[in-house]
Write an enzyme that holds these catalytic residues in place. Structure first.
Site, mmCIF file in Angstrom:
data_model
loop_
_atom_site.group_PDB
_atom_site.id
_atom_site.type_symbol
_atom_site.label_atom_id
_atom_site.label_comp_id
_atom_site.label_asym_id
_atom_site.label_seq_id
_atom_site.Cartn_x
_atom_site.Cartn_y
_atom_site.Cartn_z
ATOM 1 N N GLU A 87 0.905 -1.312 0.028
ATOM 2 C CA GLU A 87 0.110 0.015 -0.090
ATOM 3 C C GLU A 87 0.970 1.143 -0.013
ATOM 4 O O GLU A 87 1.992 1.203 0.507
ATOM 5 C CB GLU A 87 -0.997 -0.005 1.268
ATOM 6 N N ASP A 138 0.599 10.295 4.006
ATOM 7 C CA ASP A 138 1.050 11.263 4.894
ATOM 8 C C ASP A 138 0.090 12.000 5.509
ATOM 9 O O ASP A 138 -0.330 12.958 5.231
ATOM 10 C CB ASP A 138 2.251 12.087 4.199
ATOM 11 N N CYS A 165 26.104 44.418 -8.035
ATOM 12 C CA CYS A 165 25.884 43.242 -8.650
ATOM 13 C C CYS A 165 27.119 42.470 -8.317
ATOM 14 O O CYS A 165 28.276 42.787 -8.486
ATOM 15 C CB CYS A 165 25.533 43.313 -9.795
ATOM 16 N N CYS A 171 28.918 41.989 -11.814
ATOM 17 C CA CYS A 171 29.560 43.036 -12.434
ATOM 18 C C CYS A 171 29.623 44.051 -11.650
ATOM 19 O O CYS A 171 30.504 44.982 -12.036
ATOM 20 C CB CYS A 171 28.632 43.310 -13.586
ATOM 21 N N CYS A 174 26.655 43.388 -17.487
ATOM 22 C CA CYS A 174 26.547 42.506 -16.558
ATOM 23 C C CYS A 174 26.590 40.928 -17.511
ATOM 24 O O CYS A 174 25.692 40.715 -18.240
ATOM 25 C CB CYS A 174 25.294 42.397 -15.984
#
Ligand code: D41
Length: 678
Positions: free
Chosen positions: A117, A121, A412, A415, A436
């Site tokens: 089976e 949960d 960033c 970059c 970038c």
């Protein structure tokens, strides 16, 4: 029962109950409703009214019980007549092999037949039916005693209030699992969010929280379901000799049995079933955390008996856990295609969902704040199926004294350009744009596209190769490519390479509006690029414009103005633009003419159907150049609808609204005439 209730009312109530039970069974157990919900509701309301007028009519199995009853102060304790046993766990195949070997040795057999089976949960519960009527529902609790939740379980549609079929036992205790489906869980949380109520972490918690409501009317509104997996106390019936047949019998009495339940032979059959369920797991609408193998023969079960509180004849073979705890060591910010910054959790490696995970997404800053996650925290990591692992929450009780808050970086990480988070947006972005690395590929694809610089042959695959092989670092580099570099790329030869260089050369002769559009400034589409070109007339003035000056341009609001302003302040963008101009890109400066003075200023066009002499894009470009607006849908504000071959519903709409319709010839005349004038 009181004598004052007329016989006809009594009979009507009984008939309604009978029908409602039947339709409930068709709907929930067989999944094959015969009548619409509205008809069911009508019958239910009629029965409710009869019971309200004559309270003595009420019975324990009345379908009206499904809507819940008055709240209780606390749940009563119930002792299970026969303890609800627990299940031993197995994680590895070898543990299942050991289990099977021990059972075979005790039984003195070569091979065992098992019932397999899915392991749902949810929450284990016990249901007691007396003469076919549900009289008690209780949680498993510690196995010896649990909480009485009869009113609550009566609201669960898949739990019959009355058994159907024949040979109904005097007493039948059914055991099974109450769960919430994944789709029900998503819907419930959506609703909870809208009503500013608590959202649940997962379907199991939602099922537990819903079942254990003191007010069963709340339980009634929750999408709970029930699947049976066994029996407890039974009196007044002779049961079949295998577990599988007993489950089939429960099904015949109207209880819901999971369709995945099956019989398998030997440990090989068990393991094969396990792999099958593991593969199907993601496709199910409910969570399972493993499978359960049970020795099928009841006689063999009795021989095996149990140790402490777990049967020797059953074992749960668990799937690798999908959630584990680990430590959050740090956070890196990953830059995506559009410059979007995603926080990535660096974790102390943890085995979860079958693999070792050391990175997981934290989604965005809002989510970090909502979950109150800090560096140094113990966090719950989830990896379900093939989805990207994510940090679900922090574990507050395990928070050390030295945690660090997570901040958005100012620049960033790829970059070094400024990071911006515009008001009202959840995501932060790198403003590095063209410079970038993470954004470069997309920027180049956009730059080369037909409506921008229109570089024929510079497709997505080629752009990716150029960037991956470090031949192109910024946009301008594409104009400095050498023949032998291009020819050496995958699927390129001398001839195709030369064609690309020719196309690049050809693209250099362009217009200011195309060039501005090609730069890929956030929020700047073709129309805005065009407005900017016509308002300022030359690139230097666009680049130097203040935010206030930009807001004066038609169609430019404060958000767009800020985006344009920031873009041109970025030194990397400035140097790439310079390099592009040096490569030979040129256009004629536009004589600055307010947009309102253009010949088609203020006129809105809609294009529909195929035009024979020019493409939709070309037609649009010509209209825009003449000051017209081009819209995608016809409304009262539309001035002209241009109708080509096979026009759509837009032509009908135009006729309805009395908007002028132009044929292709008429349209060309408008363009030609206007073009001559300008
Ligand atoms: O689906 C389940 N969660 C499940 C739980 C199942 N399919 N079978 C189960 N069988 C048993 C025995 C073998 C002890 C009758 C169980 C459970 N027990 C169980 N659920 C919670 C504790 C034990």
């Amino acid at each position: 029962m009181s004598k004052s209730i007329p016989q006809a009312v009594r009979e009507r109530a009984a008939a309604l109950r009978e029908q409602l039970h039947h339709h409930n069974y068709l709907y929930y157990v067989l999944d094959a409703p015969e009548i619409p919900d509205s008809e069911y509701d009508r019958m239910l309301r009629e029965l409710q009214a009869l019971e309200a007028d004559h309270p003595d009519l009420m019975t324990a199995d009345s379908p009206t019980q499904r809507v819940g009853a008055s709240p209780v102060k606390e749940f009563a304790e119930v002792r299970h007549q026969i303890p609800m046993l627990s299940l031993a766990n197995a994680f590895a195949d070898e543990e299942v092999e050991d289990f099977d070997r021990r059972a075979r040795e005790r039984l003195g057999v070569d091979q065992i037949q098992y019932c397999a089976e899915p392991k749902l949960d949810g929450l284990a519960i016990s249901l007691v039916y007396e003469n076919g009527v549900l009289v008690r529902g209780a949680t498993r609790g510690d196995g010896s005693s649990g909480e009485e939740v009869t009113q609550n379980v009566r609201t669960i549609g898949t739990i019959p209030l009355k058994l159907s079929g024949t040979n109904i036992p005097k007493i039948l205790e059914v055991r099974g699992e109450v769960i919430m489906s994944r789709s029900g869980f998503v819907q419930l949380n959506e609703q909870q969010r809208q009503q500013d109520e608590k959202v649940f972490a997962n379907p199991r918690n939602a099922a537990a929280g819903s079942l254990r409501q003191l007010d069963s009317r709340i339980t009634a509104r929750r999408p709970l379901e029930f699947y049976c997996y066994g029996i407890g106390q039974v009196e007044g019936v002779v049961l079949p000799q295998t577990h599988f047949e007993i489950l089939q019998g429960l099904k015949d009495w109207g209880l819901r049995l999971n369709p995945e339940v099956g019989e398998v032979t030997g440990v090989d059959g068990c393991l094969e079933y396990y792999r099958g369920m593991q593969n199907r797991r993601d496709g199910l609408d409910y969570d399972i955390d493993g499978v359960v193998y049970k020795v099928n023969s009841i006689a063999q079960q009795e021989t095996l008996g149990f140790v402490s509180r777990a049967p020797r004849w059953a074992v749960a073979h668990k799937f690798p856990a999908q959630e584990e705890m680990t430590e959050l060591l740090g956070v890196d910010w990953q830059v995506g295609r559009t410059g979007k910054l995603t926080p990535v959790a660096r974790l102390k490696p943890v085995f979860v969902g079958g693999v070792t995970v050391s990175n997981a997404t934290l989604h965005n800053l809002d989510e970090i704040e909502r979950k109150d996650v800090r560096v140094g925290d113990t966090v719950i990591v989830r990896r379900a199926g093939d989805v990207i692992p994510e940090v679900v929450s922090s574990v507050n009780s395990k928070r050390p004294s030295h945690t660090k808050h997570i901040h958005l970086p100012k620049v960033c990480p790829v970059c070094g350009s400024e990071v911006v988070r515009l008001e009202g947006e959840a995501d932060a972005r790198c403003s590095g744009g063209l410079y970038c690395e993470a954004q470069r590929k997309e920027a180049i694809k956009h730059f080369a596209s037909r409506r921008a610089m229109d570089i024929e042959g510079l497709g997505d695959k080629l752009v990716e190769q150029l960037v991956d092989q470090k031949l192109v670092h910024d946009l301008a580099d594409i104009y400095y490519l050498k023949l032998e570099q291009v020819a050496a790329l995958d699927r390129m030869a001398e001839k195709s390479a030369q064609n690309l260089l020719d196309a690049l050369d050809k693209s250099k002769q362009t217009t200011l509006e195309r060039f501005i559009f090609a730069l890929g400034i956030r929020q700047v589409g073709e129309a805005t690029a065009r407005s900017l070109a016509h308002y300022f007339g030359n690139l230097n003035d666009v680049m130097a414009a203040s935010e206030e000056a930009l807001i004066d341009v038609a169609d430019v609001g404060p958000i767009v103005a800020e985006s344009i302003f920031r873009f041109f302040r970025e030194p990397h963008n400035q140097s790439v633009i310079k390099k592009l101009i040096q490569a030979g890109i040129l256009w004629e400066d536009i004589e600055v003419k307010p947009i309102t003075e253009l010949p088609l200023a203020g006129k809105t066009f809609v294009l529909t159907g195929t035009l024979s002499s020019l493409s939709r894009d070309e037609a649009k470009a010509k209209l825009l150049a003449l000051g017209a607006k081009v819209s995608g849908s016809v409304s009262a504000k539309t001035d002209y609808v241009v109708v080509g071959v096979e026009p759509g519903s837009k032509a009908d709409k135009a006729a309805q609204l009395g908007v002028s319709v132009l044929s292709e010839d008429e349209f060309l005349t408008v363009l030609g005439g206007q073009a001559d004038q300008s």
